[in-house]
Scaffold this motif. Structure first.
Motif, PDB file in Angstrom:
ATOM      1  N   LYS A   1       0.828  -1.195   0.000  1.00 59.97           N
ATOM      2  CA  LYS A   1       0.000   0.000   0.000  1.00 59.97           C
ATOM      3  C   LYS A   1       0.870   1.256   0.000  1.00 59.97           C
ATOM      4  CE  LYS A   1      -4.174   1.740   2.282  1.00 59.97           C
ATOM      5  NZ  LYS A   1      -5.081   1.558   3.436  1.00 59.97           N
ATOM      6  N   LEU A   2       0.469   2.251  -0.764  1.00 55.82           N
ATOM      7  CA  LEU A   2       1.221   3.511  -0.850  1.00 55.82           C
ATOM      8  C   LEU A   2       1.197   4.271   0.475  1.00 55.82           C
ATOM      9  CD1 LEU A   2       0.293   4.978  -4.355  1.00 55.82           C
ATOM     10  CD2 LEU A   2       2.603   4.523  -3.508  1.00 55.82           C
ATOM     11  N   ASN A   3       2.294   5.025   0.728  1.00 62.37           N
ATOM     12  CA  ASN A   3       2.399   5.926   1.895  1.00 62.37           C
ATOM     13  C   ASN A   3       2.087   5.211   3.213  1.00 62.37           C
ATOM     14  OD1 ASN A   3       2.997   8.182   0.260  1.00 62.37           O
ATOM     15  ND2 ASN A   3       0.816   8.405  -0.204  1.00 62.37           N
ATOM     16  N   LEU A   4       2.610   3.994   3.328  1.00 62.05           N
ATOM     17  CA  LEU A   4       2.358   3.186   4.516  1.00 62.05           C
ATOM     18  C   LEU A   4       3.690   2.820   5.181  1.00 62.05           C
ATOM     19  CD1 LEU A   4       0.287   1.443   6.219  1.00 62.05           C
ATOM     20  CD2 LEU A   4       0.920  -0.463   4.720  1.00 62.05           C
ATOM     21  N   ALA A   5       3.715   2.886   6.518  1.00 63.80           N
ATOM     22  CA  ALA A   5       4.865   2.426   7.297  1.00 63.80           C
ATOM     23  C   ALA A   5       4.342   1.644   8.490  1.00 63.80           C
ATOM     24  CB  ALA A   5       5.712   3.606   7.770  1.00 63.80           C
TER      25      ALA A   5
ATOM     26  N   GLY B   1       6.720  12.101   4.990  1.00 60.71           N
ATOM     27  CA  GLY B   1       5.523  12.220   4.155  1.00 60.71           C
ATOM     28  C   GLY B   1       4.625  11.002   4.178  1.00 60.71           C
ATOM     29  N   ILE B   2       4.766  10.138   5.151  1.00 62.17           N
ATOM     30  CA  ILE B   2       3.915   8.939   5.268  1.00 62.17           C
ATOM     31  C   ILE B   2       2.574   9.337   5.881  1.00 62.17           C
ATOM     32  CG2 ILE B   2       3.717   6.746   6.527  1.00 62.17           C
ATOM     33  CD1 ILE B   2       6.756   6.468   6.145  1.00 62.17           C
ATOM     34  N   LYS B   3       1.525   8.714   5.382  1.00 66.85           N
ATOM     35  CA  LYS B   3       0.171   9.076   5.817  1.00 66.85           C
ATOM     36  C   LYS B   3      -0.483   8.028   6.688  1.00 66.85           C
ATOM     37  CE  LYS B   3       0.253  12.874   3.397  1.00 66.85           C
ATOM     38  NZ  LYS B   3       0.383  14.172   4.092  1.00 66.85           N
TER      39      LYS B   3
ATOM     40  N   TYR C   1      -0.235  17.483  16.681  1.00 67.75           N
ATOM     41  CA  TYR C   1       1.028  17.028  16.103  1.00 67.75           C
ATOM     42  C   TYR C   1       0.861  15.798  15.211  1.00 67.75           C
ATOM     43  CZ  TYR C   1       3.141  20.140  19.525  1.00 67.75           C
ATOM     44  OH  TYR C   1       3.491  21.252  20.256  1.00 67.75           O
ATOM     45  N   ILE C   2      -0.324  15.170  15.214  1.00 68.12           N
ATOM     46  CA  ILE C   2      -0.512  13.953  14.411  1.00 68.12           C
ATOM     47  C   ILE C   2      -1.687  14.092  13.446  1.00 68.12           C
ATOM     48  CG2 ILE C   2       0.576  12.388  16.073  1.00 68.12           C
ATOM     49  CD1 ILE C   2      -2.177  11.747  17.178  1.00 68.12           C
ATOM     50  N   THR C   3      -1.960  15.337  13.102  1.00 73.20           N
ATOM     51  CA  THR C   3      -3.020  15.529  12.112  1.00 73.20           C
ATOM     52  C   THR C   3      -2.570  14.956  10.760  1.00 73.20           C
ATOM     53  OG1 THR C   3      -2.115  17.735  11.670  1.00 73.20           O
ATOM     54  CG2 THR C   3      -3.937  17.580  13.234  1.00 73.20           C
ATOM     55  N   ASP C   4      -3.510  14.528   9.943  1.00 76.98           N
ATOM     56  CA  ASP C   4      -3.262  13.956   8.615  1.00 76.98           C
ATOM     57  C   ASP C   4      -2.609  12.582   8.680  1.00 76.98           C
ATOM     58  OD1 ASP C   4      -4.240  16.342   7.544  1.00 76.98           O
ATOM     59  OD2 ASP C   4      -2.229  17.244   7.489  1.00 76.98           O
ATOM     60  N   LEU C   5      -2.557  11.950   9.849  1.00 77.34           N
ATOM     61  CA  LEU C   5      -2.007  10.594   9.967  1.00 77.34           C
ATOM     62  C   LEU C   5      -3.126   9.628  10.353  1.00 77.34           C
ATOM     63  CD1 LEU C   5       1.366  11.111  11.910  1.00 77.34           C
ATOM     64  CD2 LEU C   5       1.063  10.705   9.472  1.00 77.34           C
ATOM     65  N   ASN C   6      -3.170   8.484   9.668  1.00 74.79           N
ATOM     66  CA  ASN C   6      -4.144   7.436   9.987  1.00 74.79           C
ATOM     67  C   ASN C   6      -3.410   6.270  10.643  1.00 74.79           C
ATOM     68  OD1 ASN C   6      -6.354   8.808   8.870  1.00 74.79           O
ATOM     69  ND2 ASN C   6      -5.834   8.094   6.814  1.00 74.79           N
ATOM     70  N   PHE C   7      -3.949   5.778  11.727  1.00 73.43           N
ATOM     71  CA  PHE C   7      -3.315   4.688  12.470  1.00 73.43           C
ATOM     72  C   PHE C   7      -4.192   3.446  12.397  1.00 73.43           C
ATOM     73  CE2 PHE C   7      -1.842   8.642  14.394  1.00 73.43           C
ATOM     74  CZ  PHE C   7      -0.467   8.456  14.379  1.00 73.43           C
ATOM     75  N   TYR C   8      -3.538   2.305  12.164  1.00 76.82           N
ATOM     76  CA  TYR C   8      -4.210   1.008  12.165  1.00 76.82           C
ATOM     77  C   TYR C   8      -3.614   0.182  13.296  1.00 76.82           C
ATOM     78  CZ  TYR C   8      -5.517   2.492   7.453  1.00 76.82           C
ATOM     79  OH  TYR C   8      -5.997   3.187   6.373  1.00 76.82           O
ATOM     80  N   TYR C   9      -4.467  -0.271  14.184  1.00 70.43           N
ATOM     81  CA  TYR C   9      -4.011  -1.049  15.332  1.00 70.43           C
ATOM     82  C   TYR C   9      -4.365  -2.515  15.102  1.00 70.43           C
ATOM     83  CZ  TYR C   9      -3.919   3.671  17.248  1.00 70.43           C
ATOM     84  OH  TYR C   9      -3.673   5.014  17.432  1.00 70.43           O
ATOM     85  N   VAL C  10      -3.358  -3.373  15.136  1.00 70.78           N
ATOM     86  CA  VAL C  10      -3.530  -4.785  14.786  1.00 70.78           C
ATOM     87  C   VAL C  10      -3.106  -5.657  15.958  1.00 70.78           C
ATOM     88  CG1 VAL C  10      -3.154  -4.357  12.326  1.00 70.78           C
ATOM     89  CG2 VAL C  10      -1.208  -4.916  13.786  1.00 70.78           C
TER      90      VAL C  10
END
Length: 831
Positions: free
Chosen positions: A733-737, A765-767, A786-795
């Motif tokens: 997936k693009l822009n993923l870390a 620039g990771i989203k 400080y974490i606007t524009d970032l999406n977090f996935y919790y697994v």
């Protein structure tokens, strides 16, 4: 005139060194009798009256001149031919002498050196040349001038047996006086041995004999050399008899005085000398210590111990080697602040303002300190907690301790533990050792003057150990709230209460802290600063500080937020702000130079001005790479200077199923790769992976920047995704870390350094970011802005990671796997 020996009490070292340059007229072995040929002397001489000393021909002596007329005379003579007549004053009056006050026979003197002393007096070095007799004084103002007749010495050039015996007796008598009088320096014997001229010997001994002034003057007036030598011998024999009698009396008296009386006599002499010098006697020092001890607020046990040590000190001879050691110990006891506390300030609003003014951010730490103050205010007393501020360098851990001390109104002390290897540095040395001293804990408590200071234990993670003991274990008693109320220093030998001290430790790495020591401390993480926080810290603290240190005013120049951000991004790579302050210092120095030499400079610095002043940028932010290739995944890493992103690259090639790891990986990282591969082998069917690929293709995993060592479990799910992408040839997936540890069962475990990693991802620039669900609490502690524009996935497991990270779309030009059928080795199938 003063005693000639007084000269050496006043001359500086530079003046005395000038004696090497004195040019003496060669009067001695061959020329004393004929010294009138050296220069033509006038029958009119300026007269210098002197007291207490007689100048003989050939002698070199210092004379200190203090009377105004005499000072003017020697200065005038020194500028001229340097010749004066020296007459001895019959009385000892300090007033200006009249002609009747002076003897009529004196010595012509040549001034060889003149010194002007700090007190205003003038000292001259003179050499006697020949004798003269005053006919009449022709002038008294501004100084004495007399008409004189020069007197010739009458000393036989060739001595008969009788005269030779006389001269030999003189020399032997002089040597005997040297042996009997210990106050005469031994160098005098060397001077005697080097005298060859009989006439010079007589003058030399006449000048130095211990006789009355009138007797010496009589010797000077005796022109016949043999007669002068005979009178001189009489005086010398009297001196020998006197010295022998003195020695005999001293010998008899010393045999009647026992050792105790002798010691008492010496102590009384020392006491008198100390009183003369203004130094306290031992008795006065002991009385002072006893008075100080009476004022101390210590327990009965400590007071009894102090009085016992003081009594031991009183019984010890002040001249013995043990006395100063006992004195140092007793002084330490009275100097320590036993039960002396500063009053804590409980204005919590003011304390919060101080902490906010000194430190931007660090909300968790400041909140914990305010909680401590609140409990202290409500309870009135509590055992001080042991706080450990843990985080990367330069985030303000040590300086935070100063702010805590300011907020509490307590004294502040700091102890650096970096590289400490000797246990005695903590507990002190036993007094039986030479050079023993208390440990640094007690030393710093003494320095603070308070029993409840804020005590910073800096870099507690860098304490070492060797054959001299384990300082970490020694710190256990210091930092245990249940034990430190009775801390025992080896040197002090009596318990000291440390329970009211507020200890704050700092550390960069918790792994190297002794487990038992870590258990006694409350760990507070001081994470790195965000870009926005660094900009605010630079504006409010760092830039004003640098301007002040470089002598600039606030109005001289300013920096825009964009300019500060350029410094942060292009010239620093750290979690803290230490390097940022250094770079801002460079900018301020450039501006200071421009102001100093009158150059034009921008009064409001922009980002382009920063590049012009600091040169090309040192760093470029790592940017996310596209998903054109299978097996390339972006991970997040923690470093001692902050967060960073890294790329996991995976490549398959025909072989026998070998796994190759490169990029200078540590053992933990290698194990993560093997765990990820084993999980994929066990669950190949779920991902439509042909099991034969694992045996017929080699797998190579590489982490770029191979010169940098890398280790830790955080790359577990990143390696899993990279291997799965390579095996399936599906895009990532693009822009993923992502960051997280993986187990063989596919469970995802939490990792640390989340804030630093998130900041690194944002810079790149990771989203979107994948994390373990247990790391959600770390995200919640970061301010939302400080974490606007970032999406977090919790697994929670590996399959969730792969579902989120892998797209169903394959990469362009995917690998065409050619696999051999196990049942039919010669047949193959393309996958």
């Amino acid at each position: 005139m003063n005693n000639p020996n007084d000269l050496f009490k006043h001359l500086s070292l530079s003046d005395i060194s000038d004696f090497e340059n004195i040019e003496l007229i060669p009067i001695g072995a061959e020329g004393l009798e004929n010294n009138d040929k050296m220069s033509v002397l006038s029958d009119e001489l300026p007269i210098l009256p002197i007291r207490n000393i007689v100048l003989f021909p050939g002698m070199v002596i210092p004379i200190t001149v203090s009377r105004q007329k005499s000072v003017r005379l020697v200065k005038k003579a020194y500028k001229g031919d340097r010749t004066i007549g020296v007459l001895v004053q019959a009385n000892n009056s300090k007033e200006e002498p009249q002609p009747d006050d002076l003897y009529k026979v004196g010595t012509v003197a040549h001034i060889v050196k003149m010194f002007v002393l700090p007190g205003g007096n003038t000292t001259i070095i003179v050499q006697g040349r020949k004798r003269f007799e005053v006919r009449e004084f022709i002038k008294t103002d501004p100084n004495l001038i007399a008409k004189v007749n020069y007197l010739e010495d009458n000393f036989p050039k060739k001595l008969n047996k009788e005269n030779k015996a006389l001269v030999s007796t003189l020399k032997e008598s002089a040597l005997k006086i040297l042996n009997l009088n210990p106050e005469i320096p031994r160098e005098a014997q060397i001077a005697l041995d080097n005298i060859d001229s009989s006439a010079f010997l007589v003058h030399f001994l006449s000048s130095n004999i211990n006789a009355e002034l009138k007797d010496k003057q009589e010797l000077l007036e005796t022109l016949d050399g043999i007669e002068q030598a005979t009178h001189l011998l009489e005086y010398m024999m009297k001196e020998i008899q006197h010295l022998e009698l003195k020695r005999e009396i001293q010998s008899k008296a010393s045999s009647d005085i026992d050792q105790q009386q002798r010691d008492y006599y010496i102590r009384q002499q020392i006491k008198v000398l100390q009183e003369e010098l203004g130094v306290e006697s031992p008795e006065q020092e002991l009385d002072g210590l006893r008075a100080k001890g009476a004022k101390k607020k210590w327990s009965k046990e400590v007071n009894d111990f102090f009085l016992k040590e003081l009594s031991k000190l009183q019984r010890t001879n002040a001249m013995s080697g043990e006395y100063p050691m006992l004195m140092n110990f007793v002084e330490l006891l009275v100097d320590l602040p036993w039960s002396e506390y500063t009053k804590d300030h409980f204005d919590l609003v003011k304390a919060k303002k101080i902490l906010d003014a000194d430190h931007f951010g660090l909300e968790k730490v400041k909140e914990r300190i305010i909680e401590y103050l609140a409990v202290l205010k409500m309870k009135g007393d509590m055992k001080a907690p042991i706080l450990c501020l843990y985080g990367p360098p330069g985030v303000g851990k040590t300086s935070l301790g100063k702010s805590v001390a300011k907020a509490l109104g307590r004294k502040y002390v700091r102890m650096a533990l970096g590289g400490l290897r000797d246990e005695a540095e903590i507990r002190g040395h036993r007094k039986t050792y030479i050079g023993a001293m208390p440990g640094k804990v007690i030393q710093n408590i003494k320095k603070s003057g308070s029993s409840n200071p804020v005590f910073i234990l800096d870099e507690i993670d860098k304490v070492g150990s060797d054959h001299r003991g384990d300082p970490s274990s020694a710190l256990l008693e210091v930092l245990d709230p249940e034990q430190n109320n009775s801390f025992m220093d080896n040197y002090l030998e009596v318990e000291f209460d440390l329970s009211r001290v507020m200890f704050i430790a700092t550390a960069n790495n918790l792994d190297t802290i002794h487990p038992a020591l870590r258990d006694r401390m409350e760990i507070i993480e001081v994470s790195g600063y965000t870009m926005e926080e660094k900009v605010q810290i630079a504006k409010k603290h760092l830039l004003p500080k640098q301007k002040k240190e470089h002598g600039l005013d606030k109005a001289d120049f300013s920096m825009t937020d964009a300019a500060i951000q350029k410094v942060v991004e292009g010239y620093t790579r750290e979690s803290g702000v230490r390097k940022l302050e250094q770079e801002l210092g460079k900018v301020v120095r450039k501006i200071t130079k421009s102001i100093a030499i009158g150059e034009e400079y921008p009064h409001k610095l922009q980002a382009t001005d920063v590049v012009r002043l600091l040169g090309q940028e040192n760093f470029e932010n790592d940017s996310y790479e596209s998903n054109e290739y299978a097996g390339v995944v972006t991970g997040l890493a923690w470093t001692p200077v902050g967060g960073d992103i890294l790329f996991i690259e995976t490549l398959l090639n025909r072989g026998k199923g070998q796994l190759t790891l490169s990029g200078q990986l540590g053992d933990v990282m290698k194990e993560s790769a093997m765990a990820a591969l084993s999980f994929l082998k066990a669950h190949a069917d779920l991902l439509d992976i042909d099991y034969r690929i694992f045996d017929q293709y080699n797998l190579h995993i590489h982490v770029p920047a191979g010169a940098v060592p890398k280790d830790g479990p955080s790359a577990g799910i990143t390696m899993l995704t990279a291997i799965a992408s390579a095996l399936t040839q599906r895009r990532v997936k693009l822009n993923l870390a992502m960051t997280g540890e993986i187990t063989l069962r596919g469970k995802v475990l939490p990792v640390g350094g989340i804030k630093e990693k998130i900041l690194a991802a944002k810079r790149a620039g990771i989203k979107e970011i994948i994390l373990c669900h247990k790391n959600k609490k770390d995200i919640e502690e970061i301010e939302p802005r400080y974490i606007t524009d970032l999406n977090f996935y919790y697994v929670e497991n590996a399959m969730e990671v792969l579902t989120l990270a892998l797209l169903h779309e394959k990469v362009k030009n995917p690998v065409n796997f050619v696999l051999q059928d196990e049942a039919k080795p010669n047949s193959s199938v393309a996958v």
